[in-house]
Design an enzyme around this catalytic site. Structure first.
Site, PDB file in Angstrom:
ATOM      1  N   LYS A  43      31.016  40.133  36.425  1.00 34.27           N
ATOM      2  CA  LYS A  43      32.118  40.444  37.244  1.00 34.27           C
ATOM      3  C   LYS A  43      32.017  40.642  38.682  1.00 34.27           C
ATOM      4  CE  LYS A  43      35.339  42.947  35.556  1.00 34.27           C
ATOM      5  NZ  LYS A  43      36.139  41.545  35.222  1.00 34.27           N
ATOM      6  N   ALA A  45      29.578  38.947  40.497  1.00 34.49           N
ATOM      7  CA  ALA A  45      29.393  37.629  41.294  1.00 34.49           C
ATOM      8  C   ALA A  45      30.704  37.005  41.241  1.00 34.49           C
ATOM      9  CB  ALA A  45      28.318  36.842  40.478  1.00 34.49           C
ATOM     10  N   ASN A 187      43.203  46.889  34.029  1.00 37.26           N
ATOM     11  CA  ASN A 187      44.029  46.105  33.253  1.00 37.26           C
ATOM     12  C   ASN A 187      44.720  47.148  32.323  1.00 37.26           C
ATOM     13  OD1 ASN A 187      42.429  46.398  31.050  1.00 37.26           O
ATOM     14  ND2 ASN A 187      41.917  43.924  31.311  1.00 37.26           N
ATOM     15  N   LEU A 224      48.904  43.515  35.098  1.00 39.35           N
ATOM     16  CA  LEU A 224      49.660  43.474  33.785  1.00 39.35           C
ATOM     17  C   LEU A 224      50.124  41.963  33.282  1.00 39.35           C
ATOM     18  CD1 LEU A 224      52.771  45.651  35.132  1.00 39.35           C
ATOM     19  CD2 LEU A 224      51.074  46.315  33.282  1.00 39.35           C
ATOM     20  N   ALA A 252      38.295  35.827  33.887  1.00 34.21           N
ATOM     21  CA  ALA A 252      38.043  35.862  35.344  1.00 34.21           C
ATOM     22  C   ALA A 252      39.479  36.007  36.096  1.00 34.21           C
ATOM     23  CB  ALA A 252      37.068  34.838  35.981  1.00 34.21           C
ATOM     24  N   ALA A 253      40.493  35.961  35.491  1.00 34.38           N
ATOM     25  CA  ALA A 253      41.705  36.081  36.169  1.00 34.38           C
ATOM     26  C   ALA A 253      41.727  37.626  37.106  1.00 34.38           C
ATOM     27  CB  ALA A 253      42.867  35.991  35.454  1.00 34.38           C
ATOM     28  N   GLY A 254      41.345  38.524  36.367  1.00 35.12           N
ATOM     29  CA  GLY A 254      41.056  39.907  36.796  1.00 35.12           C
ATOM     30  C   GLY A 254      40.272  39.882  38.102  1.00 35.12           C
ATOM     31  N   ASP A 255      39.027  38.965  37.857  1.00 30.81           N
ATOM     32  CA  ASP A 255      38.256  38.814  39.061  1.00 30.81           C
ATOM     33  C   ASP A 255      38.838  38.242  40.383  1.00 30.81           C
ATOM     34  OD1 ASP A 255      36.286  40.428  37.415  1.00 30.81           O
ATOM     35  OD2 ASP A 255      35.591  38.522  36.569  1.00 30.81           O
TER      36      ASP A 255
END
Length: 306
Positions: A43, A45, A187, A224, A252-255
């Protein structure tokens, strides 16, 4: 955004090993997978690369093992224009790895073997020296020990940095840490673990955000998924609808969202503008497979949402 202020990322570096499966296996079940890929991850990197690809000057602090994976991960950061001078090579522990299953609905399950990341200590922060004053934003996650995260946040606040915490993997957090956080970005699942409140839409997210604000966090941003994000601060809240894209892998969408948020703020955007930009970056990352391979450049974001 190439003229933005410098971003410091303190966190994990992993080698991600991903398998595409028809569905996520249940306990005790063996599933025949399909495509296998191996790519840089972690997360910390991921967020460093996300911000760097959006044109920001980024420095990473973390640990890798003295092994082939460690060499590859550091080289990958350099190839993305990230300063690796603060990365420590650990001769006693292997580089971290993540084992990822991705189903046909683009949902995933992840198991992380932390390796050297688990031995990133508060003492490691000493390599920063006086350079901490060069940065505007500190990005933190929870794939390194909690005492190191809190020590980093405390150091950042002493030097006037904006602290962004992605509370993943989710766990209960002490108020001593939360009070040091300017922006927390859980999230739905992480928000539930942090607050005890189920989150499934903007209204329930607003209730969970109120709990975190009461614990001392300055800004709460609850991701969300396809429904966008909910931002709450003292006396105000705003729901930002999700961007419509053809999602094939949420890894990795949240990253990517976090990198977009940091990049926007580093470039001088206000919170709402930075969040709108982060929404686009996070959504676009779901249109490609893998963690870092999916992180878009600034040019890709601008072209897609033109």
């Amino acid at each position: 955004m190439s003229n933005g202020e410098k971003i410091l990322v303190i966190g994990s570096l992993n080698m991600d090993m991903s398998v595409k499966t028809p569905y996520l296996p249940k306990a005790g079940e063996t599933v025949l997978g399909d495509e296998f890929t191996m790519a840089p991850g972690g997360k910390g990197a991921n967020q460093a690369v996300a911000a760097a690809r959006l044109g920001c000057p980024v420095t990473m602090l973390g640990r890798v093992g003295k092994d082939l994976f460690g060499e590859q991960l550091v080289e990958n950061l350099r190839n993305n224009g990230i300063s690796t001078d603060l990365i420590i090579t650990d001769g006693s522990h292997p580089t971290g790895v993540a084992l990822i299953n991705i189903d046909e609905q683009a949902e995933n399950s992840i198991v992380v073997a932390s390796g050297a990341n688990k031995h990133c200590t508060p003492e490691d922060l000493q390599v920063l020296g006086k350079t901490v004053d060069e940065f505007k934003i500190l990005m933190l996650q929870l794939e390194i020990p909690l005492q190191t995260v809190e020590a980093a946040a405390k150091l950042a606040k002493q030097h006037g940095l904006t602290v962004i915490l992605d509370p993943a993997p989710a766990r209960q957090l002490p108020s001593s840490l939360l009070q040091l956080v300017d922006i927390i970005t859980p999230n739905e699942t992480e928000a539930f673990i942090l607050t005890g409140l189920e989150v499934h839409d903007a209204e329930s997210a607003k209730a969970a955000a109120a709990v975190l604000l009461a614990q001392g966090v300055k800004n709460v941003v609850i991701k969300l998924g396809a429904k966008g994000a909910l931002w709450a601060a003292e006396n105000r809240s705003k729901h930002l609808p999700g961007e419509k894209v053809n999602a094939i892998d949420t890894t990795a969408a949240g990253d990517a969202f976090g990198g977009g948020l940091a990049a926007g703020l580093a470039a001088g955007q206000d919170m709402l503008s930075a969040l709108k930009f982060a929404n686009k970056v996070g959504a676009l990352a779901t249109t490609k497979r893998g963690a870092q391979p999916s992180l878009p450049t600034l040019q890709e974001v601008e072209a897609y949402f033109a």
